[in-house]
Write an enzyme that holds these catalytic residues in place. Structure first.
Site, PDB file in Angstrom:
ATOM      1  N   ASP A 149      -0.160  -7.451   1.490  1.00  0.00           N
ATOM      2  CA  ASP A 149       0.330  -6.069   1.578  1.00  0.00           C
ATOM      3  C   ASP A 149       1.849  -6.084   1.774  1.00  0.00           C
ATOM      4  OD1 ASP A 149       0.481  -3.339   1.728  1.00  0.00           O
ATOM      5  OD2 ASP A 149      -0.426  -3.187   3.724  1.00  0.00           O
TER       6      ASP A 149
ATOM      7  N   HIS B 216       0.821  -1.217   0.000  1.00  0.00           N
ATOM      8  CA  HIS B 216       0.000   0.000   0.000  1.00  0.00           C
ATOM      9  C   HIS B 216       0.854   1.266   0.000  1.00  0.00           C
ATOM     10  CE1 HIS B 216       0.162   0.176   4.535  1.00  0.00           C
ATOM     11  NE2 HIS B 216       0.107   1.466   4.283  1.00  0.00           N
TER      12      HIS B 216
ATOM     13  N   SER C  27       4.022   2.506   8.263  1.00  0.00           N
ATOM     14  CA  SER C  27       3.721   1.434   7.308  1.00  0.00           C
ATOM     15  C   SER C  27       4.943   1.041   6.505  1.00  0.00           C
ATOM     16  CB  SER C  27       2.677   1.902   6.303  1.00  0.00           C
ATOM     17  OG  SER C  27       1.414   1.718   6.836  1.00  0.00           O
ATOM     18  N   GLY C  28       5.005  -0.231   6.181  1.00  0.00           N
ATOM     19  CA  GLY C  28       6.115  -0.736   5.383  1.00  0.00           C
ATOM     20  C   GLY C  28       7.329  -1.083   6.213  1.00  0.00           C
TER      21      GLY C  28
ATOM     22  N   GLY D 149       2.474   6.396   8.743  1.00  0.00           N
ATOM     23  CA  GLY D 149       3.857   6.769   8.456  1.00  0.00           C
ATOM     24  C   GLY D 149       4.853   5.704   8.865  1.00  0.00           C
TER      25      GLY D 149
HETATM   26  N1  ARG Z   1      -1.507   2.215   7.172  1.00  0.00           N
HETATM   27  C1  ARG Z   1      -0.624   2.952   8.031  1.00  0.00           C
HETATM   28  C2  ARG Z   1       0.427   3.673   7.208  1.00  0.00           C
HETATM   29  O1  ARG Z   1       0.240   3.832   6.020  1.00  0.00           O
HETATM   30  C3  ARG Z   1      -0.053   2.123   9.116  1.00  0.00           C
HETATM   31  C4  ARG Z   1      -1.107   1.733  10.046  1.00  0.00           C
HETATM   32  C5  ARG Z   1      -0.639   0.924  11.156  1.00  0.00           C
HETATM   33  N2  ARG Z   1      -1.633   1.106  12.138  1.00  0.00           N
HETATM   34  C6  ARG Z   1      -1.603   0.557  13.333  1.00  0.00           C
HETATM   35  N3  ARG Z   1      -2.524   0.867  14.173  1.00  0.00           N
HETATM   36  N4  ARG Z   1      -0.648  -0.270  13.656  1.00  0.00           N
HETATM   37  O2  ARG Z   1       1.410   4.202   7.705  1.00  0.00           O
END
Ligand code: ARG
Length: 279
Positions: free
Chosen positions: A125, A78, A228-229, A226
Site C-alpha cells: 500500500d 489506496h 492515510s498516505g 483521512g
Molecule cells: N484507511 C484510512 C484512510 O484512508 C487510514 C486508516 C488508518 N487507521 C488507523 N486506525 N490507524 O485514511
C-alpha cells in the site's frame, strides 16, 4: 469493518461527500481528539507534510502524503487506486497549517501505485506522485528522509503521526482544520499480529500483519480516516526518517488494534527506481 473504501470511491467517482469515513467499528475509542489523541502541530514542524486533493465539487482533501524529494511525494496506494487514474484528477498542497486556508495547489505529472498493490490489508500500500515541477525548498517546505534499508524501528521507538484526518471514529476534524500531531510507540510486528487475532475467527496461522507492514500506536493514540498516505516519522540519532505510510486499522485508537503502516524500508528499491537519491 476494515476500512478500505477509497479505491472504490475514486473509481466510482460520484463521490466523497461523506464517503471517506468507514463504518464505525464495533467498539468505540474511549479517548478522542487529534489525528486521535494529540494536538495541533506547531507551524515550524513537519515541513514535509502534504495534502493530496482529488477533484470533486472542489479540490477535496482525501489523504496525506510526504515530500521525499523536491519532485516526489510518497503516499498510500489506496489513496490513488489500483487502476490508472489521470494525474489531472489530483493536486498536491504543500505544508499548510489550516487545510484549505491559503491553498496553492500543485499539478501532478505521474501517479504510480505500487504494481503489487491490491488492497491495503494485502500489502504494497504505497504510491509515488511525481510533481510536474520541482518545488522550492524553504523553512516551511523540506523533504523527509527515507530510512537506510537496515533500519528496523524496534518496538518502543518514539514516532509521530501528522495529518488532517478524523479525530475519532466518524468524527471529522472540525474547521479551521489545523494540522494535528500525535506521538506513538512502534509496536512489534508479532505482538501487533497477535493483537489483531484477539477476538476474531482468523486462525493463528493466518498472518494479518505482514512483513511489509509495521504497527504503531496504543489505545487513544492513532491515525484515522483521512490521515492515510501520511508519514509515520521517527527521529533516529537526531534525524527524522520516514518509517511508515498510514495504511489501515480497525476503527481508530482502539485497544488491541494499533494502526498499521506500510514499512518504507521494504519498498526502498522500488522508490529509488523513480526517485533519485539525494547527495
Ligand atoms: N484507511 C484510512 C484512510 O484512508 C487510514 C486508516 C488508518 N487507521 C488507523 N486506525 N490507524 O485514511
Amino acid at each position: 469493518m476494515w476500512e478500505e473504501m477509497l479505491p472504490l470511491l475514486l473509481l466510482a467517482l460520484p463521490l466523497l461527500a461523506s464517503g471517506v469515513h468507514a463504518a464505525p467499528a464495533p467498539h468505540q475509542a474511549l479517548e478522542r481528539g487529534a489525528i486521535v489523541g494529540g494536538q495541533e502541530a506547531s507551524k515550524s514542524k513537519w515541513p514535509w507534510q502534504v495534502s493530496l486533493r482529488l477533484h470533486a465539487a472542489f479540490w477535496k482533501h482525501i489523504c496525506g502524503g510526504s515530500l521525499i524529494h523536491p519532485q516526489w511525494v510518497l503516499t498510500a496506494a489506496h489513496c490513488v487506486g489500483r487502476e490508472r487514474v489521470s494525474p489531472d484528477a489530483f493536486r498536491v498542497q504543500l505544508r499548510e497549517q489550516h487545510l484549505y486556508y491559503g491553498d496553492r495547489l500543485l499539478p501532478v505529472g505521474r501517479v504510480l501505485p505500487h504494481p503489487g498493490y491490491y488492497s491495503a490489508q494485502e500489502g504494497a500500500d504505497i504510491a509515488l506522485l511525481g510533481l510536474r515541477s520541482p518545488v522550492n525548498l524553504s523553512g516551511r517546505v523540506q523533504p523527509l528522509r527515507l530510512p537506510p534499508a537496515a533500519q528496523a524501528f524496534p518496538a518502543g521507538t518514539p514516532c509521530w503521526l501528522t495529518g488532517w484526518g478524523d479525530v475519532g471514529d466518524d468524527e471529522p476534524l472540525p474547521p479551521p482544520y489545523p494540522l494535528r500531531q500525535v506521538k506513538v510507540p512502534v509496536v512489534d510486528n508479532g505482538d501487533c499480529d497477535a493483537q489483531y487475532h484477539s477476538d476474531t475467527s482468523t486462525g493463528d496461522s493466518v498472518r494479518i500483519v505482514r512483513d511489509d507492514m509495521m504497527c504503531a500506536g496504543r489505545a487513544g493514540r492513532d491515525s484515522c480516516q483521512g490521515d492515510s498516505g501520511g508519514p509515520l516519522a521517527c527521529k533516529v540519532n537526531g534525524t527524522w526518517l520516514q518509517a511508515g505510510v498510514v495504511s489501515w486499522g480497525e476503527g481508530c485508537a482502539q485497544d488491541k488494534r494499533p494502526g498499521v503502516y506500510t514499512r518504507v524500508t521494504h519498498y526502498l528499491d522500488w522508490i529509488h527506481r523513480y526517485v533519485p537519491e539525494e547527495p
